[in-house]
Design a protein around this motif. Structure first.
Motif, PDB file in Angstrom:
ATOM      1  N   PRO A 138       0.838  -1.202   0.000  1.00  0.00           N
ATOM      2  CA  PRO A 138       0.000   0.000   0.000  1.00  0.00           C
ATOM      3  C   PRO A 138       0.874   1.254   0.000  1.00  0.00           C
ATOM      4  O   PRO A 138       2.005   1.233   0.489  1.00  0.00           O
ATOM      5  N   GLN A 190       7.204   0.986  10.560  1.00  0.00           N
ATOM      6  CA  GLN A 190       7.057   2.315   9.981  1.00  0.00           C
ATOM      7  C   GLN A 190       8.412   2.978   9.750  1.00  0.00           C
ATOM      8  O   GLN A 190       8.500   4.006   9.093  1.00  0.00           O
ATOM      9  N   TYR A 194       0.576   5.398   7.580  1.00  0.00           N
ATOM     10  CA  TYR A 194      -0.611   5.016   6.817  1.00  0.00           C
ATOM     11  C   TYR A 194      -1.856   5.714   7.320  1.00  0.00           C
ATOM     12  O   TYR A 194      -2.955   5.435   6.874  1.00  0.00           O
ATOM     13  N   GLU A 195      -1.653   6.629   8.300  1.00  0.00           N
ATOM     14  CA  GLU A 195      -2.806   7.351   8.835  1.00  0.00           C
ATOM     15  C   GLU A 195      -2.836   8.789   8.346  1.00  0.00           C
ATOM     16  O   GLU A 195      -3.754   9.203   7.652  1.00  0.00           O
ATOM     17  N   HIS A 201       0.012  12.208  12.357  1.00  0.00           N
ATOM     18  CA  HIS A 201       0.445  11.049  13.120  1.00  0.00           C
ATOM     19  C   HIS A 201       1.928  10.773  12.897  1.00  0.00           C
ATOM     20  O   HIS A 201       2.663  10.433  13.834  1.00  0.00           O
TER      21      HIS A 201
END
Lengths: 475, 475
Positions: B219, B251, B292-293, B297
């Motif tokens: 993603p 991350q 991914y937010e 964040h």
């Protein structure tokens, strides 16, 4: 001149001592049969070396006398890969006494273990050093890491961490001639020549005996958050997977699917594990998220992805575990599906994998085809949807007919299921390996060229075919 | 009877057409020399097939006539692996015309590409489908995925996504006898026999020619956040890494280190890329976090980990990129260190890897030893610290002496550095491979048993030694 069996046994005793050379029939028994009692063999002896040097000396003695060897770990395999053949001319080499943790480097996030370390002991050693070893599967209390490596075991966290292969950095292997191959380096990068490691991983002991390994460790998640989600179809389950992949990325650490018939079977044999969701649902999905910040952040992430899924319709209901006990129950549900099946009697098992995008087509086509041909059958379809891995198992119409259906229909149903798998470019053994069970399917699945290459490698490394012969690749 | 060269060339023309059989010396030139101009060879012809069947036909013709083949992609390798030898008896097989993207399955997160697809084109195809292909390295505008696979290329995102090996699910390979091995399955799990894929990956074309591959997609991160962090020592750099691993887990997508001397060289040749941090600092570290937010964040996560690091003292200063342009500048800094070196003249390169926990010891010992023996030398030490991979390069005392120092000291300094690497169980080629450059080091590094096994595999698959002979494993 070859040694007599007695001389051979004296040789083994000389290497590892009398008490570790098992020859009397009652002590030998557990080494000759697999845990599901599907495969049984005979052996001259079971040998229990305690060091790499002892394994090497045993292998040299066997090689000199053309005695075939069957490496064995926790003996929890699914395909008879660790069971000797019926000739009684083989020896079993058990790695269970090689159970030392040689080194743990918390900063480098690696652990060096011997092949006989039980998976759970490895997990616990990691935990004690504030690290996480993610490989997890039903047999973890008795399977050994050497067996996990030899079969490239999968389990429940592959969606994030990969198979056992992806968790291994280096190996120590005793070659079929007794040479010790030492590649126990704790490195993330090493491009010096052919990758031998990944050849031994998944070779089920047919190219050499794995005696030790360097495995990766990971930071311990601060929180793990689990949900049980009802989905209306296989398509919806894949859409839910895509939503979690996009929204949680590597924080998605579990994505397991259970069909309605799996849940019904579970409820029948383990009523305490009945689903808390109103049913029936075409499938229920167990989702696990791991978080490195906080429980709050995990909850928020889970809720945000789930609310999107509920809105879109790919999820119709969901229960987020509100306690560790409830999270444990969701996992227990998933882990008890195979146990409920075992209670129900034998069933025709398929450990298949597919591109996740092809799973809806596979399930629809295969279900319809089988139900039409065998009215009333139960399709116990569950598995690791996040990896495209289904345990697509078929049982006779009722518990009473289970045994006869299994005996009479196994071959034809397996052939039908595998045909659908091949059409969609899937695999007929996703995580269980080949062993002796699937040797005859290999050529059809991998193709003649691949089989030729595998045979050429087997002949090159094990020219006398002494290392677990008849398993994986037949010559 | 063997064909004459003219008959052979006629055979090639028959397979791929006149315009794709390159024989005239000016057109042939770029195929005979590597991009750094360190290795030069000769060839009967360079052949540019456009399909797997054409590659297969060429290989069959070569095999029948005992003509050795050198596969070549973008020709951006570092070790001469794609350069023919000087005999003029080999052919170069360029895969550049095999540049089709055969399939992209966004839901399954996979892409099937031919070997000649340029890395950047692959990245762009992924982006166009709202997916991310993480392999990224300096040569991405011209290197081909087939070469990335053949050398198991590393790059700047290995800390999260692994090497090229970890990004590949399936391969299509033309074997040394011309057989086509088709293992192009898009599966996360497939335990059906030996893992041939990982044998061809990193084999630098010496076991067969990779013609196509299935690669993983991911993603797209919503945000990427970059910081430049000053650290007082190598120990502190490793502590900073451990903090980011624990706090950001997967991350953490980039962790690159540059020594003070690397930064000085950079400032000298590219003043616009001078570090924004007050210096000198023992090292500066580039950290990248993917989220991914949301951007918020990502910022919050970066700031929280950095503030802990500043408090503990393992970081002494930090600049978080406040714009995409500044983030780009931080990456430009890192990517221009090798360019600044090239501007400065030749230097003695080492592409080594170590357990990250051993890096402080390695750097301290090796720096001291070399500085004592060669007063005034400059140690341009930078690289992918997150993977334990250092480009530990040594240059003469001043730019004026660079050339002569390189010519006179290369062999002895390499031997000294490699000795320290071996002491700490590191690797002498982390990501660049072996090619023709490091063939002679292989036995010392991997050991005699490993070399025997590699040679046995090479002989089994390529019995006439026609596939890129003399590269990786010499027979």
């Amino acid at each position: 001149m070859a040694l007599t069996d007695q001389e051979l046994i004296a040789g083994f005793i000389n290497i590892i001592g009398q008490e570790h050379v098992i020859t009397n029939s009652s002590d030998l028994e557990p080494y000759l049969i697999d845990w599901r009692k599907r495969y049984r063999g005979q052996a001259i002896a079971a040998l229990r070396p305690a060091s790499t040097e002892e394994v090497s000396a045993i292998v040299k003695l066997c090689a000199a006398n053309q005695i075939a060897m069957v490496p064995q770990g926790g003996n929890t395999g699914m395909c008879g890969g660790a069971t000797p053949n019926p000739t009684g001319r083989q020896v079993v080499i058990s790695l269970q006494r090689m159970n030392k943790i040689r080194e743990l480097d918390a900063s480098n996030q690696t652990i060096t273990v011997e092949a006989g370390v039980i998976l759970q002991a490895l997990q616990e050693a990691a935990t004690a050093a504030n690290r996480y070893f993610p490989l997890s599967l039903g047999a973890e209390g008795s399977c050994c890491i050497g067996g996990n490596l030899s079969t490239n075991a999968g389990g429940t966290s592959v969606v994030r961490y990969g198979n056992t292969r992806e968790l291994c950095l280096g190996l120590e292997v005793v070659m079929p001639n007794g040479d010790i191959l030492n590649s126990l380096r704790s490195l993330r990068k090493d491009n010096t020549g052919y990758n031998l490691r990944d050849l031994f991983i998944g070779a089920e002991g047919s190219l050499g005996i794995i005696t030790a390994a360097v495995m990766k460790l990971f930071p311990v998640p601060v929180a793990q958050w689990t949900a049980l989600v009802a989905v209306p179809s296989a398509e919806a389950a894949v859409e839910l997977l895509n939503r979690f992949q996009a929204g949680a990325s590597a924080q998605l650490t579990g994505f397991e699917m259970m069909s309605d018939e799996s849940l019904a079977l579970l409820k029948h044999y383990y009523p305490a594990l009945a689903s808390p969701l109103a049913g029936p649902n075409a499938y229920e999905v167990l989702v696990e998220i791991s978080d490195y910040e906080s429980e709050e952040h995990a909850t928020q992430l889970m809720e945000s992805i789930l609310s999107g899924a509920l809105e879109s319709g790919c999820a119709t209901d969901a229960a987020i575990a509100s306690s560790l006990a409830q999270a444990r129950k969701f996992w227990d549900m998933r882990e008890h599906v195979p146990l409920a099946q075992a209670d129900d009697g034998p069933n025709i098992k398929h450990d298949v994998s597919l591109p996740t995008s092809a799973i809806p087509t596979f399930v629809a086509t295969c279900n319809e085809m089988l139900r039409k041909k065998y009215p009333g059958i139960r399709i116990i379809n569950y598995g690791h949807l996040g990896d495209g891995n289904l345990h697509y198992n078929v049982a006779g119409p009722s518990s009473a007919e289970t045994e006869s259906f299994f005996v009479n229909r196994s071959k034809e149903i397996q052939a039908l299921v595998y045909k659908e798998v091949e059409k969609l470019n899937g695999s007929i053994s996703a995580e269980h390996g080949v062993g002796q069970q699937k040797v005859d399917y290999l050529k059809g699945h991998r193709g003649e060229v691949a089989l030729n290459v595998m045979q050429a490698i087997k002949r090159a490394l094990d020219p006398h075919n002494l290392m677990n012969p008849g398993k994986v690749v037949s010559l």
